[in-house]
Structure formats: structure tokens, C-alpha cells
Motif scaffolding. Structure first.
Motif, mmCIF file in Angstrom:
data_model
loop_
_atom_site.group_PDB
_atom_site.id
_atom_site.type_symbol
_atom_site.label_atom_id
_atom_site.label_comp_id
_atom_site.label_asym_id
_atom_site.label_seq_id
_atom_site.Cartn_x
_atom_site.Cartn_y
_atom_site.Cartn_z
ATOM 1 N N LYS A 105 0.852 -1.182 0.000
ATOM 2 C CA LYS A 105 0.000 0.000 0.000
ATOM 3 C C LYS A 105 0.895 1.242 0.000
ATOM 4 O O LYS A 105 1.487 1.583 1.020
ATOM 5 C CB LYS A 105 -0.906 0.017 1.231
ATOM 6 C CG LYS A 105 -1.879 -1.146 1.320
ATOM 7 C CD LYS A 105 -2.708 -1.060 2.595
ATOM 8 C CE LYS A 105 -3.683 -2.228 2.699
ATOM 9 N NZ LYS A 105 -4.493 -2.146 3.938
ATOM 10 N N ILE A 106 0.999 1.895 -1.147
ATOM 11 C CA ILE A 106 1.950 2.997 -1.292
ATOM 12 C C ILE A 106 1.232 4.242 -1.820
ATOM 13 O O ILE A 106 0.553 4.192 -2.850
ATOM 14 C CB ILE A 106 3.095 2.625 -2.260
ATOM 15 C CG1 ILE A 106 3.742 1.301 -1.841
ATOM 16 C CG2 ILE A 106 4.126 3.747 -2.313
ATOM 17 C CD1 ILE A 106 4.722 0.743 -2.865
ATOM 18 N N GLY A 107 1.382 5.334 -1.130
ATOM 19 C CA GLY A 107 0.870 6.627 -1.589
ATOM 20 C C GLY A 107 2.030 7.515 -1.994
ATOM 21 O O GLY A 107 3.085 7.483 -1.360
ATOM 22 N N VAL A 108 1.836 8.300 -3.042
ATOM 23 C CA VAL A 108 2.891 9.211 -3.498
ATOM 24 C C VAL A 108 2.261 10.550 -3.856
ATOM 25 O O VAL A 108 1.209 10.605 -4.494
ATOM 26 C CB VAL A 108 3.658 8.621 -4.709
ATOM 27 C CG1 VAL A 108 2.714 8.271 -5.845
ATOM 28 C CG2 VAL A 108 4.741 9.566 -5.196
ATOM 29 N N GLN A 124 -9.560 0.652 -5.393
ATOM 30 C CA GLN A 124 -9.621 1.599 -6.503
ATOM 31 C C GLN A 124 -8.522 2.652 -6.354
ATOM 32 O O GLN A 124 -8.283 3.179 -5.284
ATOM 33 C CB GLN A 124 -10.976 2.293 -6.520
ATOM 34 C CG GLN A 124 -11.121 3.325 -7.629
ATOM 35 C CD GLN A 124 -12.472 4.024 -7.582
ATOM 36 O OE1 GLN A 124 -13.244 3.801 -6.667
ATOM 37 N NE2 GLN A 124 -12.728 4.874 -8.560
ATOM 38 N N THR A 125 -7.858 2.945 -7.475
ATOM 39 C CA THR A 125 -6.854 3.991 -7.473
ATOM 40 C C THR A 125 -7.520 5.330 -7.721
ATOM 41 O O THR A 125 -8.262 5.505 -8.661
ATOM 42 C CB THR A 125 -5.790 3.737 -8.571
ATOM 43 O OG1 THR A 125 -5.128 2.507 -8.291
ATOM 44 C CG2 THR A 125 -4.773 4.864 -8.601
ATOM 45 N N VAL A 126 -7.262 6.301 -6.839
ATOM 46 C CA VAL A 126 -7.858 7.628 -6.952
ATOM 47 C C VAL A 126 -6.777 8.635 -7.275
ATOM 48 O O VAL A 126 -5.710 8.621 -6.679
ATOM 49 C CB VAL A 126 -8.565 8.027 -5.631
ATOM 50 C CG1 VAL A 126 -9.038 9.464 -5.716
ATOM 51 C CG2 VAL A 126 -9.735 7.104 -5.354
ATOM 52 N N ARG A 127 -7.057 9.525 -8.225
ATOM 53 C CA ARG A 127 -6.119 10.600 -8.551
ATOM 54 C C ARG A 127 -6.816 11.934 -8.390
ATOM 55 O O ARG A 127 -7.986 12.054 -8.628
ATOM 56 C CB ARG A 127 -5.564 10.439 -9.965
ATOM 57 C CG ARG A 127 -4.689 9.198 -10.102
ATOM 58 C CD ARG A 127 -4.064 9.136 -11.504
ATOM 59 N NE ARG A 127 -3.187 8.004 -11.595
ATOM 60 C CZ ARG A 127 -3.593 6.772 -11.900
ATOM 61 N NH1 ARG A 127 -4.852 6.531 -12.124
ATOM 62 N NH2 ARG A 127 -2.722 5.785 -11.983
ATOM 63 N N ALA A 144 -6.465 9.146 0.596
ATOM 64 C CA ALA A 144 -6.008 8.352 1.737
ATOM 65 C C ALA A 144 -6.968 7.206 2.016
ATOM 66 O O ALA A 144 -6.555 6.085 2.331
ATOM 67 C CB ALA A 144 -5.871 9.242 2.974
ATOM 68 N N THR A 145 -8.266 7.479 1.881
ATOM 69 C CA THR A 145 -9.273 6.434 2.075
ATOM 70 C C THR A 145 -9.105 5.335 1.045
ATOM 71 O O THR A 145 -9.215 4.147 1.347
ATOM 72 C CB THR A 145 -10.689 7.040 1.975
ATOM 73 O OG1 THR A 145 -10.836 8.049 2.973
ATOM 74 C CG2 THR A 145 -11.756 5.976 2.186
ATOM 75 N N SER A 146 -8.823 5.736 -0.203
ATOM 76 C CA SER A 146 -8.597 4.758 -1.262
ATOM 77 C C SER A 146 -7.399 3.866 -0.952
ATOM 78 O O SER A 146 -7.440 2.655 -1.139
ATOM 79 C CB SER A 146 -8.369 5.474 -2.594
ATOM 80 O OG SER A 146 -7.944 4.570 -3.588
ATOM 81 N N LEU A 147 -6.332 4.479 -0.455
ATOM 82 C CA LEU A 147 -5.126 3.718 -0.137
ATOM 83 C C LEU A 147 -5.376 2.720 0.974
ATOM 84 O O LEU A 147 -4.926 1.575 0.930
ATOM 85 C CB LEU A 147 -4.000 4.671 0.263
ATOM 86 C CG LEU A 147 -2.680 4.021 0.694
ATOM 87 C CD1 LEU A 147 -2.054 3.263 -0.464
ATOM 88 C CD2 LEU A 147 -1.711 5.065 1.232
ATOM 89 N N ILE A 162 -1.968 8.083 -6.022
ATOM 90 C CA ILE A 162 -1.367 9.416 -6.152
ATOM 91 C C ILE A 162 -2.172 10.420 -5.342
ATOM 92 O O ILE A 162 -3.391 10.504 -5.457
ATOM 93 C CB ILE A 162 -1.303 9.850 -7.624
ATOM 94 C CG1 ILE A 162 -0.306 8.966 -8.382
ATOM 95 C CG2 ILE A 162 -0.907 11.314 -7.742
ATOM 96 C CD1 ILE A 162 -0.183 9.278 -9.846
ATOM 97 N N PHE A 163 -1.474 11.205 -4.512
ATOM 98 C CA PHE A 163 -2.083 12.278 -3.730
ATOM 99 C C PHE A 163 -1.790 13.604 -4.429
ATOM 100 O O PHE A 163 -0.649 14.052 -4.461
ATOM 101 C CB PHE A 163 -1.496 12.320 -2.310
ATOM 102 C CG PHE A 163 -1.867 11.148 -1.446
ATOM 103 C CD1 PHE A 163 -2.658 10.109 -1.915
ATOM 104 C CD2 PHE A 163 -1.415 11.087 -0.135
ATOM 105 C CE1 PHE A 163 -2.996 9.033 -1.104
ATOM 106 C CE2 PHE A 163 -1.746 10.018 0.685
ATOM 107 C CZ PHE A 163 -2.538 8.994 0.197
ATOM 108 N N ASP A 164 -2.800 14.227 -4.981
ATOM 109 C CA ASP A 164 -2.607 15.487 -5.696
ATOM 110 C C ASP A 164 -2.577 16.649 -4.710
ATOM 111 O O ASP A 164 -3.589 17.011 -4.123
ATOM 112 C CB ASP A 164 -3.735 15.710 -6.703
ATOM 113 C CG ASP A 164 -3.612 17.066 -7.413
ATOM 114 O OD1 ASP A 164 -2.476 17.582 -7.491
ATOM 115 O OD2 ASP A 164 -4.642 17.595 -7.869
ATOM 116 N N ILE A 165 -1.412 17.250 -4.533
ATOM 117 C CA ILE A 165 -1.309 18.434 -3.679
ATOM 118 C C ILE A 165 -1.134 19.705 -4.513
ATOM 119 O O ILE A 165 -1.203 20.811 -3.975
ATOM 120 C CB ILE A 165 -0.149 18.317 -2.658
ATOM 121 C CG1 ILE A 165 1.206 18.196 -3.363
ATOM 122 C CG2 ILE A 165 -0.390 17.170 -1.709
ATOM 123 C CD1 ILE A 165 2.389 18.227 -2.412
#
Length: 339
Positions: free
Chosen positions: A172-175, A336-339, A328-331, A231-234
Motif C-alpha cells: 500500500k503505497i501513496g505518493v 480503486q486507485t484515486v487521482r 487516503a481512504t482509497s489507499l 497518487i495524492f494530488d497536492i
């Protein structure tokens, strides 16, 4: 650098930080964080470097009212997720993590350690320092690469890093994407040519990087069975906050009972400053240049988007974290991958 001290600091951070749900049970057994000064909670304090923040006025609004090494006046966005820095390269951080795994096995046994490692969430926050505090102020790099070529170099490093992390058991990896680095006060001061507006040519480099990040991430998902890479869009939420700061801020509800009816008045106290940071002049100060004798440091950092000329205030970090909740909830919960 004291290797054992640094290792234990990293292991302590990695092994004890978890997400909690309402009943107090952890959603994941651990959260492992890799990255630059945006998420550094004090690992640089023990390093011989000027890129640190273990002195006032850093940390003045933190819960302890003391500097912790966080490059902000208070909490970082990651603090809101779970109530490292540019001078430690990612591959070195990965080596620390390998050592951390070995220590974990010694402490709780291989089976339990494997369970924690595979069930943990991993977060990568990197790239901002590579551009804002390295490439754009390094003429040697600029003579070797265009900013877009340098982006390709970083993307290859990302591709290799995720594969190595996966090989070590991460699933489980977020970037995070790059933020709008062309809107950082330091960047506007140096490259804005007396303008107070974001340097869009530099923001375009960040946008190009983020597109490559999406494509590379899709390729990694196809290549690595069972990986959940989110992917976390900041970029977008921070950009909108910077160009329209007064639209954001703390909201207060005041209630009055009049003639048996409840009247609610909403008062909005938004940010008023996005061009400069709170510390000193807010135009150039960062790290050791932002200190307790910096002239002009603001009294109320909650009205500022930036704390110093690079890093967001606690108030900004809170807003960014609120925007990242769906990803974060998706991760943590879904496939499901959320962008």
C-alpha cells in the motif's frame, strides 16, 4: 552522523506511527514515510546540515510550543493524518528502512514483522526540494539537464524506488505530486523579476512532472502484482489556495435563539497572505535564515499560506490534509486507485 542514533530515530518513527479509526483500532499496523523537508518531523536534527528547523521560531505553534525539527510553525500535513529531508537521499532512506526491518524482526519475530510490513501504508513525498532547493539554484545541474530532462531523471529514480520498496514487502503505497513550486515565495523572489505572481514557467515544470508521475505510476501498477499505488494530488488544492487565499480559512458558527428560531451566522476568516511567508521578510528566509532574531516575523501564522519561503504553515497543512482524505481512504480501504 551517528549511524545508530539516526537508525533508531527512523525506526521509532516508522514502527510507531499508525492511522486510527474511531474505536481506536489501527487501520494499518504502521505508516512508513519517505521524502524531503515537507514531511521531515525532525530526522535532520542529528545531521550536520543547515537544512534543519530545531530552533525558534519553528514550532512556536506546535502543541509543545517548542521546535521539533518540523519546517513549519506547527503541525505538518502528515501530523493530521496520524496524530522525513532533502539531505537524506531516497536510496539512503531505503537502506535505513532495510535496517529497520531487521530490527523489527529481532524485536517481534519474522512472522509478526512480515505481517506489519505487508499491511503497513507507505508514503513518498519527494521532488519539491530536488527542484526548488537544488536544480533551480544549481548552475551545474542546469548546464547538464533542462528542467524536463531533470524531471526524467527523478522519474527513473521514482520507478526504481517503488520497485525496490515493493521487493521489500510494501503493498500500500501513496505518493504525492509536486506542489506549485513556481508559487513558493523564494522562487517568486528569485525568478519572478519583480512580479508578485507565480512563476508559471516553473509551475509548468511541476505539471509536466506530475503527468509523468501518473504515467509511470500506471506502468508500475501493471508491473507489480497486488500493489495499491495511489497518487495524492497536492498541486491543485495548494495552487487554488495561493491564488485565492481569502476564500479559505477557519470557519466559526455562532448561534442565537430568537423567537424560538435558531439563527446561524457564518463568519469566514480566510488567509490574507500568500506571496510571502510569516518568518522574517517572508521572501527568502528558510532553515537557519528563519530564526528567533529574524526581523518582521508575523504574530499570527494562521493568516499566512507559507511559514517560511518554502514551507506551508500549520493552517495550510490542515487544509491540504482535508483535500487528501479521499485519496487516503482509497489507499487504506478500497482497491480503486484515486487521482
Amino acid at each position: 552522523m551517528d549511524y545508530l542514533s539516526s537508525l533508531m530515530t527512523v525506526c521509532f518513527l516508522f514502527a510507531t506511527v499508525v492511522f486510527y479509526i474511531t474505536n481506536g483500532e489501527p487501520v494499518v499496523p504502521a505508516l512508513f514515510i519517505f521524502g524531503d523537508s515537507i514531511v521531515d518531523v525532525g530526522n535532520n536534527n542529528k545531521l550536520h546540515t543547515v537544512v534543519k528547523a530545531d530552533f525558534f521560531p519553528y514550532g512556536r505553534d506546535f502543541v509543545t510550543k517548542n521546535p521539533t525539527g518540523r519546517m513549519s510553525n506547527g503541525k505538518l500535513a502528515i501530523d493530521y493524518a496520524c496524530d522525513f529531508s532533502h539531505v537524506i537521499p531516497l536510496m539512503n532512506q531505503l537502506e535505513f528502512y532495510k535496517d529497520c526491518q531487521e530490527e523489527l524482526v529481532k524485536l517481534i519475530g519474522k512472522e509478526n514483522a512480515t505481517s506489519i510490513i505487508s499491511g503497513a501504508a507507505y508514503l513518498l513525498v519527494d521532488g519539491s526540494g530536488d527542484f526548488a532547493q537544488n536544480y533551480f539554484i544549481n548552475p551545474i545541474l542546469q548546464n547538464i539537464y533542462t528542467p524536463y530532462q531533470f524531471s526524467d531523471v527523478l522519474m527513473q529514480e521514482y520507478y526504481n524506488f517503488i520497485q525496490n520498496l515493493y521487493a521489500l514487502g510494501a503493498r500500500k503505497i501513496g505518493v504525492t505530486t509536486l506542489p506549485p513550486i513556481g508559487c513558493m515565495p523564494f522562487i517568486i523572489t528569485k525568478f519572478g523579476y519583480h512580479s508578485n505572481k507565480c512563476v508559471e514557467t516553473i509551475n509548468n515544470v511541476a505539471l509536466d512532472f506530475n503527468k509523468k508521475l501518473n504515467l509511470t505510476t500506471e506502468n508500475l501498477i501493471k508491473k507489480l502484482p497486488g500493489v495499491k499505488l495511489v497518487i495524492f494530488d497536492i498541486y491543485q488544492p495548494l495552487y487554488e489556495l495561493i491564488i485565492r487565499p481569502s476564500d479559505y480559512g477557519t470557519k466559526y458558527n455562532y448561534s442565537l435563539l430568537i423567537n424560538l428560531f435558531l439563527c446561524v451566522k457564518l463568519i469566514h476568516a480566510g488567509f490574507f497572505e500568500a506571496r510571502k511567508g510569516c518568518c522574517g521578510t517572508g521572501l527568502l528566509e528558510v532553515a537557519t535564515l528563519c530564526n528567533k532574531i529574524s526581523i518582521g516575523t508575523c504574530a499570527d501564522a494562521s493568516k499566512y499560506v507559507f511559514w517560511d519561503s518554502f514551507h506551508p504553515t500549520e493552517a495550510t497543512n490542515k487544509i491540504l490534509m482535508d483535500h487528501l482524505i479521499p485519496a487516503a481512504t482509497s489507499l487504506l480501504y478500497s482497491n480503486q486507485t484515486v487521482r
